[in-house]
Scaffold this motif. Structure first.
Motif, PDB file in Angstrom:
ATOM      1  N   THR A   1       0.837  -1.201   0.000  1.00 42.66           N
ATOM      2  CA  THR A   1       0.000   0.000   0.000  1.00 42.66           C
ATOM      3  C   THR A   1       0.872   1.250   0.000  1.00 42.66           C
ATOM      4  N   VAL A   2       1.895   1.266   0.849  1.00 44.50           N
ATOM      5  CA  VAL A   2       2.819   2.408   0.914  1.00 44.50           C
ATOM      6  C   VAL A   2       3.524   2.570  -0.433  1.00 44.50           C
ATOM      7  N   ASP A   3       3.979   1.457  -1.018  1.00 44.03           N
ATOM      8  CA  ASP A   3       4.632   1.516  -2.333  1.00 44.03           C
ATOM      9  C   ASP A   3       3.694   2.109  -3.385  1.00 44.03           C
ATOM     10  N   ALA A   4       2.427   1.687  -3.359  1.00 45.95           N
ATOM     11  CA  ALA A   4       1.445   2.177  -4.327  1.00 45.95           C
ATOM     12  C   ALA A   4       1.211   3.679  -4.149  1.00 45.95           C
ATOM     13  N   ILE A   5       1.135   4.124  -2.902  1.00 43.75           N
ATOM     14  CA  ILE A   5       0.956   5.555  -2.617  1.00 43.75           C
ATOM     15  C   ILE A   5       2.144   6.349  -3.163  1.00 43.75           C
ATOM     16  N   ILE A   6       3.342   5.855  -2.893  1.00 49.37           N
ATOM     17  CA  ILE A   6       4.555   6.545  -3.355  1.00 49.37           C
ATOM     18  C   ILE A   6       4.602   6.596  -4.882  1.00 49.37           C
ATOM     19  N   GLU A   7       4.246   5.496  -5.535  1.00 45.88           N
ATOM     20  CA  GLU A   7       4.255   5.478  -7.006  1.00 45.88           C
ATOM     21  C   GLU A   7       3.259   6.492  -7.564  1.00 45.88           C
ATOM     22  N   LYS A   8       2.090   6.607  -6.937  1.00 45.60           N
ATOM     23  CA  LYS A   8       1.101   7.603  -7.385  1.00 45.60           C
ATOM     24  C   LYS A   8       1.636   9.022  -7.196  1.00 45.60           C
ATOM     25  N   ILE A   9       2.271   9.257  -6.052  1.00 48.92           N
ATOM     26  CA  ILE A   9       2.854  10.581  -5.777  1.00 48.92           C
ATOM     27  C   ILE A   9       3.908  10.900  -6.831  1.00 48.92           C
ATOM     28  N   TRP A  10       4.810   9.944  -7.091  1.00 48.30           N
ATOM     29  CA  TRP A  10       5.892  10.191  -8.050  1.00 48.30           C
ATOM     30  C   TRP A  10       5.337  10.396  -9.452  1.00 48.30           C
ATOM     31  N   LYS A  11       4.339   9.617  -9.829  1.00 44.63           N
ATOM     32  CA  LYS A  11       3.758   9.738 -11.167  1.00 44.63           C
ATOM     33  C   LYS A  11       3.148  11.126 -11.363  1.00 44.63           C
TER      34      LYS A  11
ATOM     35  N   ASP B   1       9.597  16.217 -13.769  1.00 43.66           N
ATOM     36  CA  ASP B   1      10.793  16.123 -14.615  1.00 43.66           C
ATOM     37  C   ASP B   1      11.360  14.700 -14.659  1.00 43.66           C
ATOM     38  N   ASN B   2      10.693  13.768 -13.997  1.00 41.14           N
ATOM     39  CA  ASN B   2      11.061  12.341 -14.008  1.00 41.14           C
ATOM     40  C   ASN B   2      12.520  12.071 -13.653  1.00 41.14           C
ATOM     41  N   ASN B   3      13.033  12.819 -12.681  1.00 37.63           N
ATOM     42  CA  ASN B   3      14.421  12.601 -12.282  1.00 37.63           C
ATOM     43  C   ASN B   3      14.547  11.626 -11.099  1.00 37.63           C
ATOM     44  N   GLY B   4      13.422  11.096 -10.622  1.00 31.36           N
ATOM     45  CA  GLY B   4      13.462  10.080  -9.572  1.00 31.36           C
ATOM     46  C   GLY B   4      13.367  10.622  -8.155  1.00 31.36           C
TER      47      GLY B   4
ATOM     48  N   MET C   1      12.034  20.997  -4.361  1.00 28.36           N
ATOM     49  CA  MET C   1      11.227  21.906  -3.536  1.00 28.36           C
ATOM     50  C   MET C   1       9.896  22.255  -4.213  1.00 28.36           C
ATOM     51  N   GLU C   2       9.921  22.599  -5.489  1.00 30.58           N
ATOM     52  CA  GLU C   2       8.684  22.987  -6.194  1.00 30.58           C
ATOM     53  C   GLU C   2       7.705  21.815  -6.282  1.00 30.58           C
ATOM     54  N   GLU C   3       8.224  20.626  -6.528  1.00 23.63           N
ATOM     55  CA  GLU C   3       7.359  19.444  -6.623  1.00 23.63           C
ATOM     56  C   GLU C   3       6.744  19.109  -5.257  1.00 23.63           C
ATOM     57  N   VAL C   4       7.541  19.233  -4.212  1.00 20.77           N
ATOM     58  CA  VAL C   4       7.026  18.995  -2.856  1.00 20.77           C
ATOM     59  C   VAL C   4       6.007  20.071  -2.489  1.00 20.77           C
ATOM     60  N   LYS C   5       6.252  21.305  -2.938  1.00 17.99           N
ATOM     61  CA  LYS C   5       5.299  22.387  -2.658  1.00 17.99           C
ATOM     62  C   LYS C   5       3.944  22.058  -3.294  1.00 17.99           C
ATOM     63  N   LYS C   6       3.948  21.620  -4.530  1.00 22.72           N
ATOM     64  CA  LYS C   6       2.704  21.259  -5.225  1.00 22.72           C
ATOM     65  C   LYS C   6       2.006  20.116  -4.483  1.00 22.72           C
ATOM     66  N   PHE C   7       2.773  19.102  -4.095  1.00 26.13           N
ATOM     67  CA  PHE C   7       2.227  17.968  -3.334  1.00 26.13           C
ATOM     68  C   PHE C   7       1.604  18.463  -2.025  1.00 26.13           C
ATOM     69  N   THR C   8       2.305  19.361  -1.323  1.00 22.31           N
ATOM     70  CA  THR C   8       1.833  19.892  -0.039  1.00 22.31           C
ATOM     71  C   THR C   8       0.542  20.688  -0.223  1.00 22.31           C
ATOM     72  N   VAL C   9       0.516  21.570  -1.217  1.00 20.58           N
ATOM     73  CA  VAL C   9      -0.674  22.387  -1.481  1.00 20.58           C
ATOM     74  C   VAL C   9      -1.861  21.478  -1.824  1.00 20.58           C
ATOM     75  N   ASP C  10      -1.647  20.501  -2.700  1.00 21.04           N
ATOM     76  CA  ASP C  10      -2.726  19.585  -3.079  1.00 21.04           C
ATOM     77  C   ASP C  10      -3.219  18.780  -1.877  1.00 21.04           C
TER      78      ASP C  10
ATOM     79  N   ARG D   1      16.533  17.266  -1.952  1.00 22.45           N
ATOM     80  CA  ARG D   1      15.672  16.432  -2.777  1.00 22.45           C
ATOM     81  C   ARG D   1      15.013  15.394  -1.880  1.00 22.45           C
ATOM     82  N   VAL D   2      13.815  15.023  -2.221  1.00 21.75           N
ATOM     83  CA  VAL D   2      13.099  14.006  -1.456  1.00 21.75           C
ATOM     84  C   VAL D   2      13.081  12.732  -2.292  1.00 21.75           C
ATOM     85  N   GLU D   3      13.779  11.715  -1.782  1.00 20.74           N
ATOM     86  CA  GLU D   3      13.799  10.414  -2.448  1.00 20.74           C
ATOM     87  C   GLU D   3      12.635   9.579  -1.937  1.00 20.74           C
ATOM     88  N   LYS D   4      12.371   8.486  -2.640  1.00 22.30           N
ATOM     89  CA  LYS D   4      11.246   7.619  -2.289  1.00 22.30           C
ATOM     90  C   LYS D   4      11.362   7.061  -0.876  1.00 22.30           C
TER      91      LYS D   4
END
Length: 113
Positions: A31-41, A46-49, A53-62, A95-98
């Motif tokens: 379940t945790v893996d699936a959540i992380i994959e959805k977040i990353w997708k 920029d698909n850098n893995g 900061m900007e990507e985390v900001k968008k995730f946080t706002v959403d 950077r925030v890794e998986k």
């Protein structure tokens, strides 16, 4: 003889219950893996893995807006975002890794380490 039978039944119950725990843990991990994959997708645009900061900001706002906070109130200040980012970025490499996100998700789900 009755006692021996009961003891072996207890042993089977203990064995069965111990076998269920890893399966539950595996399900939680999946379940945790699936959540992380959805977040990353969605957020690793920029698909850098990793998430910057900007990507985390968008995730946080959403995430905040999905929890009923009004859109205007969900845009964090620079200071709030830096503080929030450091909650994810445990090794401080900007950077925030998986694996770092995994720790955060498990914490949110109250999953033991």
């Amino acid at each position: 003889n009755k006692m021996g039978c009961g003891a072996s039944k207890d042993a089977v119950n203990v064995e069965a219950s111990s076998m269920k725990k890893p399966a539950k843990t595996d399900n939680i991990e999946k379940t945790v893996d699936a959540i992380i994959e959805k977040i990353w997708k969605k957020y690793d645009v920029d698909n850098n893995g990793y998430l910057d900061m900007e990507e985390v900001k968008k995730f946080t706002v959403d995430t905040l807006s999905n929890h009923g906070t009004s859109q205007a109130a969900t845009v964090p200040s620079e200071e709030e975002m830096t503080k929030a980012f450091s909650q994810f970025d445990k090794d401080g490499n900007n950077r925030v890794e998986k694996d770092e996100m995994r720790v955060y998700i498990k914490k949110q789900l109250n999953v033991p380490k």
